[in-house]
Design a protein around this motif. Structure first.
Motif, mmCIF file in Angstrom:
data_model
loop_
_atom_site.group_PDB
_atom_site.id
_atom_site.type_symbol
_atom_site.label_atom_id
_atom_site.label_comp_id
_atom_site.label_asym_id
_atom_site.label_seq_id
_atom_site.Cartn_x
_atom_site.Cartn_y
_atom_site.Cartn_z
ATOM 1 N N LEU A 77 -6.109 -24.411 3.054
ATOM 2 C CA LEU A 77 -6.400 -25.124 4.308
ATOM 3 C C LEU A 77 -7.856 -24.935 4.735
ATOM 4 C CD1 LEU A 77 -3.131 -24.527 6.355
ATOM 5 C CD2 LEU A 77 -4.024 -26.706 5.524
ATOM 6 N N TYR A 78 -8.382 -23.727 4.613
ATOM 7 C CA TYR A 78 -9.795 -23.493 4.925
ATOM 8 C C TYR A 78 -10.672 -24.380 4.044
ATOM 9 C CZ TYR A 78 -9.503 -19.231 7.819
ATOM 10 O OH TYR A 78 -9.291 -18.321 8.815
ATOM 11 N N ASP A 79 -10.367 -24.371 2.745
ATOM 12 C CA ASP A 79 -11.177 -25.152 1.806
ATOM 13 C C ASP A 79 -11.055 -26.644 2.056
ATOM 14 O OD1 ASP A 79 -12.246 -22.966 0.533
ATOM 15 O OD2 ASP A 79 -10.694 -22.904 -1.002
ATOM 16 N N LEU A 80 -9.890 -27.078 2.498
ATOM 17 C CA LEU A 80 -9.701 -28.487 2.812
ATOM 18 C C LEU A 80 -10.653 -28.927 3.922
ATOM 19 C CD1 LEU A 80 -7.981 -31.014 2.203
ATOM 20 C CD2 LEU A 80 -6.426 -30.244 4.005
ATOM 21 N N LEU A 81 -10.845 -28.078 4.919
ATOM 22 C CA LEU A 81 -11.768 -28.402 6.012
ATOM 23 C C LEU A 81 -13.215 -28.440 5.519
ATOM 24 C CD1 LEU A 81 -10.174 -26.250 8.849
ATOM 25 C CD2 LEU A 81 -10.019 -28.727 8.549
ATOM 26 N N VAL A 82 -13.589 -27.476 4.715
ATOM 27 C CA VAL A 82 -14.950 -27.453 4.172
ATOM 28 C C VAL A 82 -15.171 -28.643 3.251
ATOM 29 C CG1 VAL A 82 -16.593 -26.150 2.772
ATOM 30 C CG2 VAL A 82 -15.105 -24.944 4.377
ATOM 31 N N LEU A 83 -14.196 -28.924 2.390
ATOM 32 C CA LEU A 83 -14.316 -30.058 1.479
ATOM 33 C C LEU A 83 -14.402 -31.377 2.243
ATOM 34 C CD1 LEU A 83 -14.431 -31.155 -1.398
ATOM 35 C CD2 LEU A 83 -11.925 -31.141 -1.418
ATOM 36 N N ALA A 84 -13.661 -31.504 3.340
ATOM 37 C CA ALA A 84 -13.734 -32.730 4.156
ATOM 38 C C ALA A 84 -15.153 -32.937 4.670
ATOM 39 C CB ALA A 84 -12.740 -32.658 5.312
ATOM 40 N N ALA A 85 -15.802 -31.866 5.095
ATOM 41 C CA ALA A 85 -17.184 -31.979 5.577
ATOM 42 C C ALA A 85 -18.127 -32.369 4.442
ATOM 43 C CB ALA A 85 -17.626 -30.662 6.202
ATOM 44 N N VAL A 86 -17.950 -31.780 3.275
ATOM 45 C CA VAL A 86 -18.787 -32.106 2.116
ATOM 46 C C VAL A 86 -18.578 -33.558 1.712
ATOM 47 C CG1 VAL A 86 -19.139 -31.615 -0.351
ATOM 48 C CG2 VAL A 86 -18.930 -29.733 1.277
ATOM 49 N N PHE A 131 -17.381 -29.490 -6.237
ATOM 50 C CA PHE A 131 -17.292 -28.488 -5.173
ATOM 51 C C PHE A 131 -16.532 -27.264 -5.671
ATOM 52 C CE2 PHE A 131 -14.574 -26.704 -1.796
ATOM 53 C CZ PHE A 131 -15.522 -26.286 -0.878
ATOM 54 N N TYR A 132 -15.310 -27.486 -6.166
ATOM 55 C CA TYR A 132 -14.502 -26.364 -6.650
ATOM 56 C C TYR A 132 -15.105 -25.722 -7.898
ATOM 57 C CZ TYR A 132 -10.807 -27.271 -3.308
ATOM 58 O OH TYR A 132 -10.092 -27.424 -2.155
ATOM 59 N N ILE A 156 -14.024 -18.005 -14.319
ATOM 60 C CA ILE A 156 -13.516 -19.065 -15.180
ATOM 61 C C ILE A 156 -14.665 -19.977 -15.610
ATOM 62 C CG2 ILE A 156 -11.224 -18.990 -14.154
ATOM 63 C CD1 ILE A 156 -11.891 -21.577 -12.655
ATOM 64 N N THR A 157 -14.445 -20.732 -16.662
ATOM 65 C CA THR A 157 -15.451 -21.664 -17.167
ATOM 66 C C THR A 157 -15.322 -23.001 -16.445
ATOM 67 O OG1 THR A 157 -14.017 -22.554 -18.886
ATOM 68 C CG2 THR A 157 -15.333 -20.595 -19.459
ATOM 69 N N PHE A 158 -16.300 -23.858 -16.654
ATOM 70 C CA PHE A 158 -16.266 -25.194 -16.069
ATOM 71 C C PHE A 158 -15.030 -25.955 -16.560
ATOM 72 C CE2 PHE A 158 -17.465 -29.718 -15.955
ATOM 73 C CZ PHE A 158 -17.723 -29.838 -14.596
ATOM 74 N N THR A 159 -14.722 -25.823 -17.844
ATOM 75 C CA THR A 159 -13.537 -26.489 -18.408
ATOM 76 C C THR A 159 -12.267 -25.967 -17.753
ATOM 77 O OG1 THR A 159 -14.684 -26.764 -20.515
ATOM 78 C CG2 THR A 159 -12.290 -26.982 -20.539
ATOM 79 N N GLN A 160 -12.171 -24.668 -17.567
ATOM 80 C CA GLN A 160 -10.999 -24.105 -16.897
ATOM 81 C C GLN A 160 -10.886 -24.631 -15.465
ATOM 82 O OE1 GLN A 160 -12.004 -19.921 -17.895
ATOM 83 N NE2 GLN A 160 -9.803 -19.694 -18.301
ATOM 84 N N SER A 161 -12.021 -24.775 -14.788
ATOM 85 C CA SER A 161 -11.973 -25.287 -13.409
ATOM 86 C C SER A 161 -11.473 -26.725 -13.385
ATOM 87 C CB SER A 161 -13.333 -25.166 -12.719
ATOM 88 O OG SER A 161 -14.261 -26.078 -13.247
ATOM 89 N N LEU A 162 -11.891 -27.536 -14.342
ATOM 90 C CA LEU A 162 -11.406 -28.914 -14.410
ATOM 91 C C LEU A 162 -9.907 -28.954 -14.713
ATOM 92 C CD1 LEU A 162 -14.305 -30.740 -16.292
ATOM 93 C CD2 LEU A 162 -13.838 -30.693 -13.835
#
Length: 159
Positions: free
Chosen positions: A24-33, A86-87, A115-121
């Motif tokens: 939920l915290y990240d959802l608010l930050v992501l909404a602003a981004v 972002f993530y 984690i790697t970029f691939t793992q994040s995706l």
């Protein structure tokens, strides 16, 4: 001859409610981004219209971005790419987003470290917009759907 397999010690993961708090915290930050990223595109097109770019047949820039058969899919991909970056940025650099830091969580690779970029995706593609976290309620190590597929784990930290 006995077969040997490499096994990794995966620590017990963070619980469902702690993950949801961070989500939920990240959802608010992501909404602003996302608002900033979309504002840049809308402002750029509005500026282009002032210099002669035609969006004839559309009510305004928003209508153009939503209904143009070429631009609309590109804009949708752009919005999802902003979220993915972002993530990926936070997870691959520090293992934590802003929400994860507030809730004292960190995503780590089963193989050690960030984690790697691939793992994040892979985490993003398999998380089903956070619904994958429901598996933590039934998994003995509190691993979510995306944890299994990306060979990672969200753990509680003591800092």
């Amino acid at each position: 001859m006995p077969q040997s397999s490499i096994s990794f010690s995966v620590p017990k993961g963070a619980g469902f409610f702690r993950r949801m708090g961070a989500w939920l915290y990240d959802l608010l930050v992501l909404a602003a981004v996302e608002m900033l990223a979309i504002g840049i595109v809308v402002g750029g097109i509005a500026l282009a219209v002032q210099f002669g770019f035609s969006i004839e047949g559309y009510v305004d820039v928003s209508d153009y971005l939503a209904r143009d058969p070429f631009v609309s899919p590109l804009f949708t991909v752009y919005v999802f790419a902003v979220a993915a970056l972002f993530y990926a940025f936070f997870w691959t650099r520090a293992g934590q987003t802003v929400g994860m830091k507030a809730w004292k969580l960190r995503v780590v690779s089963e193989f050690g470290g960030n984690i790697t970029f691939t793992q994040s995706l892979i985490r993003m593609a398999t998380s089903c917009l956070g619904i994958g976290n429901l598996l933590t309620l039934f998994d003995r190590n509190n691993r979510a759907f995306q944890d299994h597929f990306s060979h990672s784990q969200v753990i509680k930290i003591e800092k």
